[in-house]
Design an enzyme around this catalytic site. Sequence first.
Site, mmCIF file in Angstrom:
data_model
loop_
_atom_site.group_PDB
_atom_site.id
_atom_site.type_symbol
_atom_site.label_atom_id
_atom_site.label_comp_id
_atom_site.label_asym_id
_atom_site.label_seq_id
_atom_site.Cartn_x
_atom_site.Cartn_y
_atom_site.Cartn_z
ATOM 1 C CB ILE C 94 2.340 -10.370 1.633
ATOM 2 C CG1 ILE C 94 2.992 -10.380 3.021
ATOM 3 C CG2 ILE C 94 2.887 -9.209 0.814
ATOM 4 C CD1 ILE C 94 4.530 -10.366 2.996
ATOM 5 C CB SER C 122 -3.309 -11.296 -0.065
ATOM 6 O OG SER C 122 -3.936 -10.040 -0.189
ATOM 7 C CE1 TYR C 146 -6.444 -5.497 4.029
ATOM 8 C CE2 TYR C 146 -5.473 -6.605 2.141
ATOM 9 C CZ TYR C 146 -5.327 -5.900 3.335
ATOM 10 O OH TYR C 146 -4.075 -5.623 3.797
ATOM 11 C CG HIS C 265 -1.492 -4.869 8.324
ATOM 12 N ND1 HIS C 265 -2.635 -5.625 8.136
ATOM 13 C CD2 HIS C 265 -1.052 -4.559 7.075
ATOM 14 C CE1 HIS C 265 -2.875 -5.742 6.830
ATOM 15 N NE2 HIS C 265 -1.932 -5.106 6.168
ATOM 16 N NE ARG C 268 2.841 -3.602 4.677
ATOM 17 C CZ ARG C 268 3.852 -3.458 3.844
ATOM 18 N NH1 ARG C 268 5.081 -3.557 4.304
ATOM 19 N NH2 ARG C 268 3.665 -3.213 2.570
ATOM 20 N NE ARG C 323 8.008 -5.388 6.214
ATOM 21 C CZ ARG C 323 7.218 -5.169 7.258
ATOM 22 N NH1 ARG C 323 7.145 -6.056 8.237
ATOM 23 N NH2 ARG C 323 6.502 -4.064 7.334
#
Lengths: 377, 377, 377, 377
Positions: C94, C122, C146, C265, C268, C323
């Site tokens: 996250i 992340s 990413y 994801h 999301r 989460r």
Amino acid sequence: MTTYYKGFPQSTREEKLHMVNLDELEHEAKYVMPEAAYYYVASGAENEWTWRNNTQAFNHFQIVPRALTGMQNPELNTEFLGMKLKTPVMICPIACHGIANAEAEIDTAKGAKAAGALFAMSTYANKSVQEVQSAVGDSPRFMQLYLSKNWDFNKMVIEESVKAGFTGFFLTVDALVSGYREANLRTNFTYPVPLAFFNEWNGGKGEGQSVAQMYASSAQNIGPDDIRKIKEIADVPVIVKGVECAEDAMLAIGTGADGIVVSNHGGREVDGAPATIDVLPEIAKAVRSCDHRVPIILDGGVRRGSHVFKALALGADLVGIGRPFLYGLALGGAQGVQSVIEQLNKELLIDMQLTGCKTIEDIKHAKIDHINYSADW
Amino acid sequence: MTTYYKGFPQSTREEKLHMVNLDELEHEAKYVMPEAAYYYVASGAENEWTWRNNTQAFNHFQIVPRALTGMQNPELNTEFLGMKLKTPVMICPIACHGIANAEAEIDTAKGAKAAGALFAMSTYANKSVQEVQSAVGDSPRFMQLYLSKNWDFNKMVIEESVKAGFTGFFLTVDALVSGYREANLRTNFTYPVPLAFFNEWNGGKGEGQSVAQMYASSAQNIGPDDIRKIKEIADVPVIVKGVECAEDAMLAIGTGADGIVVSNHGGREVDGAPATIDVLPEIAKAVRSCDHRVPIILDGGVRRGSHVFKALALGADLVGIGRPFLYGLALGGAQGVQSVIEQLNKELLIDMQLTGCKTIEDIKHAKIDHINYSADW
Amino acid sequence: MTTYYKGFPQSTREEKLHMVNLDELEHEAKYVMPEAAYYYVASGAENEWTWRNNTQAFNHFQIVPRALTGMQNPELNTEFLGMKLKTPVMICPIACHGIANAEAEIDTAKGAKAAGALFAMSTYANKSVQEVQSAVGDSPRFMQLYLSKNWDFNKMVIEESVKAGFTGFFLTVDALVSGYREANLRTNFTYPVPLAFFNEWNGGKGEGQSVAQMYASSAQNIGPDDIRKIKEIADVPVIVKGVECAEDAMLAIGTGADGIVVSNHGGREVDGAPATIDVLPEIAKAVRSCDHRVPIILDGGVRRGSHVFKALALGADLVGIGRPFLYGLALGGAQGVQSVIEQLNKELLIDMQLTGCKTIEDIKHAKIDHINYSADW
Amino acid sequence: MTTYYKGFPQSTREEKLHMVNLDELEHEAKYVMPEAAYYYVASGAENEWTWRNNTQAFNHFQIVPRALTGMQNPELNTEFLGMKLKTPVMICPIACHGIANAEAEIDTAKGAKAAGALFAMSTYANKSVQEVQSAVGDSPRFMQLYLSKNWDFNKMVIEESVKAGFTGFFLTVDALVSGYREANLRTNFTYPVPLAFFNEWNGGKGEGQSVAQMYASSAQNIGPDDIRKIKEIADVPVIVKGVECAEDAMLAIGTGADGIVVSNHGGREVDGAPATIDVLPEIAKAVRSCDHRVPIILDGGVRRGSHVFKALALGADLVGIGRPFLYGLALGGAQGVQSVIEQLNKELLIDMQLTGCKTIEDIKHAKIDHINYSADW
């Protein structure tokens, strides 16, 4: 607008109803009917799953609108065992219409006649078959039979009914004892108005009796022989009411039944019984595959023109309503009953136009989809 | 922000909408539109099952995201019967845009043009075809036809439309009478603003008429011959609007239809009709198996980019919206209509990127899962 | 308990959590995290159908308890790509843990290490890879990627990560643009704390950027070549994160991926994407039928030991949470993260005992029923 | 109406219950039982999905009413392993009846005897087997076994039980550790009243222990050998309680089990375990296909006569109830327990009449429909 029978208030309303839909009537009837009488009608057995599911299950089937049919002016006329009817909607038997209106079955019969609908009157009616005959002459009507253990009584009911112009019978076979109806227990319901056949015969029996007491005098072990016995007494059509599987439909036909009613007694007997619309296709298939084809009536949860359409499309020849006409009777007497039938007619005609069904017969070939999810908002 | 036509308040808003999603507009439109007008739009037939199910049924289908596609910059451009469009979203016909905005169809046409979207205008429009032409020139637009019983009237509508730059027709075949719309009954809705074609032709007819009255003058028995008649009057594409089964799609194609709209009239006609997305796959399969392949439009319940994606993936070539653009028109005029389309474009582009679909054509080969449970929170 | 970064309040809590279940944490975190930060986490795309369905869909599968297994003392130890782990639960990536706790990824790494769980950090972390290395030495950890459009940046991230003891990568392929996340729009969310890699490289980029802005600099067209490029830079395992169909799992394996994460994801990105647990069986079947068998991780909606059990039984080797650990981080720092993992362990061990599963491997052969109704109370 | 054991309030009610249905008792018991004791009973594991689904899943099956059966006066008598019973409803084991009533298992045994029902008493009973024997003589009763790690203890329990007239055993195999029961955690539940076997043996163990502590002393690794060991100690029937798949039913039969209980421990162990009624048909099919046919008991969620009917029709020989009889015990002592059983009998007899089932054996051939949608209003 109200009269009293030994303290029990009875509606005397006589007027056309300006309803938007039939569901409204259930709410409005609460203000007209005494609580115990209201919940005698507006309730089912045990958890009331079957009662509610009868209506919800119509959502499992979808009406496919049709395009480019070149059709207009659909018609509701239909025939049933030789009777000419103006609508495929019929009045199914309910006991003791006097809980809804002082005119009781007389008004129901008048309303049905005005609408051109078949009326099936209960053995537990408040009005006598003679009173009904005086009021409506040769209207299309059947008598419902709760067989008594006492065949002298049964013979009397059958013979008097036929003499008074009831041209056939609905033999109830799905209510041999009372279902477990909690509402009646909570309100200590007893029949507040005399039941005509019983008072004549037994000097007051009926009035003041609970549902369970009434059933105690009725026959539990109804079988094929009973249909034959009825036919020996009167050579008129006998329709077996309360069939929910193909096996029993065929058994009934084998015994000489002239029709069947796919019914679970409005969810008032076995809670957990299937919705009638869910079992109709299988029953219709079996009945149609049989040389001795008999007509099929469906009742249970019908509140909309689209419900009537779906039932006809899935195999019914007539579609019965119960609770809604009784609310109509409470709210508007004979005109109220007529209004209820005409509301369904109005909604049904729209669906007929939009599916290209010119006649009631055409609906039997309409395209129905079946998506088995509930979507029960 | 408001003007009045004979006492009926009309929005004059002209602004971009800063919405988060289309559902918000339904709530906001309540503050802008008079009650009867609002519920004329925000309602369906009978129990409104089909209206609500149109949207909910999209949940039966799942979009499978795709990995490692090496794709970027997806594009919304598409072609439809030779027209170049900037989006697969189109404006489906709704009567009487004047209930939402004083500029009515003029603003709708402007908004559609700005978004590069196809606009189909209703026979029951408030603005004339000439006024629309003056405003938007040669924007991509079709005229919808409610056939009248009077073919002189039909001929006039067809000829004037073509003359005014409407390059094809949507022939509505799923609304031959009015569905049983309770909201209209409760509010006593009548069309509050003149309908251009009707006033020109009949001196005031339209304005002040109920939906049922309007339908009374329209043809109920539309059939294959009507498509041929229309084509004789004007040699332009005719798209049959209101098909929910493969049989009727093929019948329409057989009569010479140049496309079909899978539609149940937004749940406003047969309640209990299947959700359009549920019947689309079977229709698309039939149409594609046919030599004379015609394009398919789907409408009904589209509120999300993901809905547009699913419809395209399951066989649609264009995806129509109805109620949402009318709310946009009420809240923002031409720019409001444009905002509604662009909101769907924005959401759709995200799904295209995440599924590796570079073009609208690519979406037609996207992978869709089908888990037939409702999960309708 | 709170510190401030340029006015943004950050929790500094460090304590074991005495929770009854993980769902409680979502409610409690509301009191600790600023609104925009909280809803950045506690939200999904569009209608949030996929977000919620990820959890609800676990109800489609039932764990069959087993009798007479003669087993006791089940164990959670497992191996993953050569790493020894104390639990099959892992911490999925996250962005920006600083929204939950001032210690951000340092505390997450510590909590994961204390629990013996794999941690995937992340690219959008607030803490640098060197800071994490200083804090947790050689804990089991991977870096998430990413990919940027700028390969100099990608090279830097990859090389610095490997140098700092991250022994493999999760390549995110299901979030090439931001999903349509309404909560972020409503709160105008921007990243409130600097993102370590971006600040080092670009002088402040990251902090104050919206999610959409961050995605604007990332690569959209990720394809098979990118996996090969990453492997050329660093010869370590690359796991493809964001696969929801068998086709893409096989494509990833074909490109040289060393594992896959079945993920949407967290709901999301594509709303309407299938629940991960619904697609896992088909993916696992395809992957296992392949010579080059690679491990599978599932994330999405995991809140219960029984969810972990079901995912392992249906084909996962590790089960990721998102989460919930972030709420644990907000409420208890490193110990909070550890508490979250241990809560799942505790629940999982009970299910293992009751199904006779001695080891994590045994769960993969557990009996699972599949009754496809929702029952989503 | 209340006495106190070391400050813990215990009901001393002794009266017939005038209930309308069993669900009412759960609400009323709240006013009689202390909070922690109440929620010890009225709760399940994790999300309580399995607890609630046990009852809801009965809706997946429909009872088909039968017509023209010619039957009356159905009877509830049945046999089970040579015992003559007056009802197919039995009392399943629950620990520590003293939380409901000061007379604890003595009253339960009396109530069961009065109703002619089989009673299975828990190893964790408050009353000794001798006390129960004194109270009810040779009533039909079995002892439930939670095997201890200590076989001297197990031997004592088995031998004393047999000596005291318990003619067989229920060996619990589905609760080797405590399920994750949040209610117990929230209320810090400990057994408030001494457990007879444990106090005799260990001087006070039991009283004041949490559920988890009690399970700590019990055996986790129960296997086929344990059944053989029990039979070596006492040559009486051993029924394996806690089977949810055909494989385990056959395994149990293979080890010499004399019957099985299809149970998920009332949803108190594995949350996400299937509803017992959903797995019963497959288990019954396997057991019946086997030469060494043994009887099947089902428990889990039974609240209605129609539930008993469905369980018998789908393969059960007896149908167990748990929570409801304990509420009856709290509200009415022995007569309360009897009232609960008789309420189910009353509802069951109605369904037997309406389906033409004269005997319990007949129910096993009743027609059941299966429509797999939830309809869980």
